[in-house]
Motif scaffolding. Sequence first.
Motif, short mmCIF file in Angstrom:
data_model
loop_
_atom_site.label_atom_id
_atom_site.label_comp_id
_atom_site.label_asym_id
_atom_site.label_seq_id
_atom_site.Cartn_x
_atom_site.Cartn_y
_atom_site.Cartn_z
N PRO A 125 0.79 -1.23 0.00
CA PRO A 125 0.00 0.00 0.00
C PRO A 125 0.83 1.29 0.00
CG PRO A 125 -0.07 -1.03 2.16
CD PRO A 125 0.62 -1.99 1.23
N ARG A 126 2.01 1.26 0.54
CA ARG A 126 2.80 2.51 0.64
C ARG A 126 3.07 3.13 -0.72
NH1 ARG A 126 7.89 1.79 4.10
NH2 ARG A 126 8.02 4.00 3.65
N GLN A 127 3.35 2.29 -1.72
CA GLN A 127 3.64 2.84 -3.05
C GLN A 127 2.41 3.55 -3.63
OE1 GLN A 127 4.86 -0.28 -5.69
NE2 GLN A 127 2.86 -1.22 -5.75
N PHE A 128 1.22 3.08 -3.29
CA PHE A 128 -0.02 3.70 -3.77
C PHE A 128 -0.39 4.92 -2.93
CE2 PHE A 128 -0.20 -0.69 -5.23
CZ PHE A 128 -0.45 -0.50 -6.57
N ASP A 129 -0.10 4.86 -1.62
CA ASP A 129 -0.37 6.01 -0.76
C ASP A 129 0.32 7.27 -1.30
OD1 ASP A 129 -1.69 4.25 0.95
OD2 ASP A 129 -0.09 4.24 2.46
N ALA A 130 1.53 7.09 -1.81
CA ALA A 130 2.30 8.23 -2.30
C ALA A 130 1.69 8.86 -3.55
CB ALA A 130 3.74 7.78 -2.60
N LEU A 131 0.81 8.14 -4.23
CA LEU A 131 0.19 8.66 -5.46
C LEU A 131 -1.09 9.43 -5.20
CD1 LEU A 131 0.55 5.50 -7.73
CD2 LEU A 131 2.10 7.44 -7.52
N VAL A 132 -1.61 9.34 -3.99
CA VAL A 132 -2.88 10.00 -3.68
C VAL A 132 -2.67 11.51 -3.65
CG1 VAL A 132 -4.71 10.25 -1.95
CG2 VAL A 132 -3.70 7.99 -2.39
N PRO A 133 -3.40 12.24 -4.47
CA PRO A 133 -3.25 13.71 -4.46
C PRO A 133 -3.57 14.28 -3.07
CG PRO A 133 -4.44 13.02 -6.41
CD PRO A 133 -4.30 11.80 -5.52
N ARG A 134 -2.75 15.20 -2.62
CA ARG A 134 -2.91 15.80 -1.28
C ARG A 134 -4.24 16.55 -1.15
NH1 ARG A 134 2.18 16.69 -2.71
NH2 ARG A 134 3.87 15.76 -1.54
N SER A 135 -4.81 16.94 -2.26
CA SER A 135 -6.07 17.70 -2.23
C SER A 135 -7.27 16.85 -1.81
CB SER A 135 -6.34 18.35 -3.59
OG SER A 135 -6.45 17.35 -4.58
N LEU A 136 -7.11 15.53 -1.84
CA LEU A 136 -8.22 14.66 -1.43
C LEU A 136 -8.30 14.62 0.10
CD1 LEU A 136 -7.80 11.66 -3.89
CD2 LEU A 136 -9.56 13.43 -3.93
N PRO A 137 -9.52 14.65 0.64
CA PRO A 137 -9.67 14.62 2.10
C PRO A 137 -9.34 13.25 2.67
CG PRO A 137 -11.82 14.48 1.05
CD PRO A 137 -10.81 14.70 -0.06
N GLY A 138 -8.97 13.24 3.93
CA GLY A 138 -8.73 11.97 4.61
C GLY A 138 -7.33 11.44 4.40
N SER A 139 -7.15 10.24 4.86
CA SER A 139 -5.86 9.57 4.82
C SER A 139 -5.58 8.97 3.43
CB SER A 139 -5.87 8.45 5.87
OG SER A 139 -4.91 7.47 5.59
N PRO A 140 -4.34 9.10 2.95
CA PRO A 140 -4.00 8.44 1.68
C PRO A 140 -4.26 6.93 1.73
CG PRO A 140 -2.31 10.01 2.25
CD PRO A 140 -3.24 9.93 3.43
N ARG A 141 -4.04 6.30 2.89
CA ARG A 141 -4.27 4.85 3.00
C ARG A 141 -5.73 4.51 2.77
NH1 ARG A 141 -0.97 0.96 5.20
NH2 ARG A 141 0.50 2.29 4.07
N THR A 142 -6.63 5.36 3.23
CA THR A 142 -8.05 5.12 2.99
C THR A 142 -8.34 5.11 1.50
OG1 THR A 142 -8.63 6.12 5.10
CG2 THR A 142 -10.38 5.99 3.46
N TRP A 143 -7.76 6.05 0.77
CA TRP A 143 -7.95 6.12 -0.68
C TRP A 143 -7.30 4.92 -1.38
CZ3 TRP A 143 -11.43 9.08 -2.90
CH2 TRP A 143 -11.89 10.20 -2.20
N THR A 144 -6.15 4.50 -0.88
CA THR A 144 -5.48 3.33 -1.45
C THR A 144 -6.35 2.09 -1.27
OG1 THR A 144 -3.25 4.23 -1.10
CG2 THR A 144 -3.44 1.83 -1.19
N GLN A 145 -6.87 1.91 -0.08
CA GLN A 145 -7.71 0.74 0.18
C GLN A 145 -9.01 0.81 -0.61
OE1 GLN A 145 -7.80 0.96 4.46
NE2 GLN A 145 -6.05 -0.41 4.67
#
Length: 126
Positions: free
Chosen positions: A26-46
Amino acid sequence: MSRSERSPLLLAGLLATAGVAHFVSPRQFDALVPRSLPGSPRTWTQASGVAELALAAGLALPRTRRTAALAAAAFFVGVFPANVKMAVDWRHRPTPQKAAALGRLPLQVPLVLWARGVARNAEGRS
């Protein structure tokens, strides 16, 4: 099995593999989540991993194939900003990594067209 019958299953396999990867690494995908999205990058990855697995399941079943294929096309469009972010973030990395990040951008077009083609073929079989 004809090519038109294999195509949805290959697309399902691609999405299932990507979906599993979101949970395995998941860490490699967390880094791709745009910062403008609310919440945790891990939530978006999952969430995107779950979406890919659900799309794969939908594509594998003839009854849900058309709807899943149209949703997959929309999904491929929706994750495009993450690929742009990756290309920008990786612009100073070694050439092979930079090339991989840039190569993902035009790859979205054939993925969208593939999913639309699967939907079109599924319409004729419903």
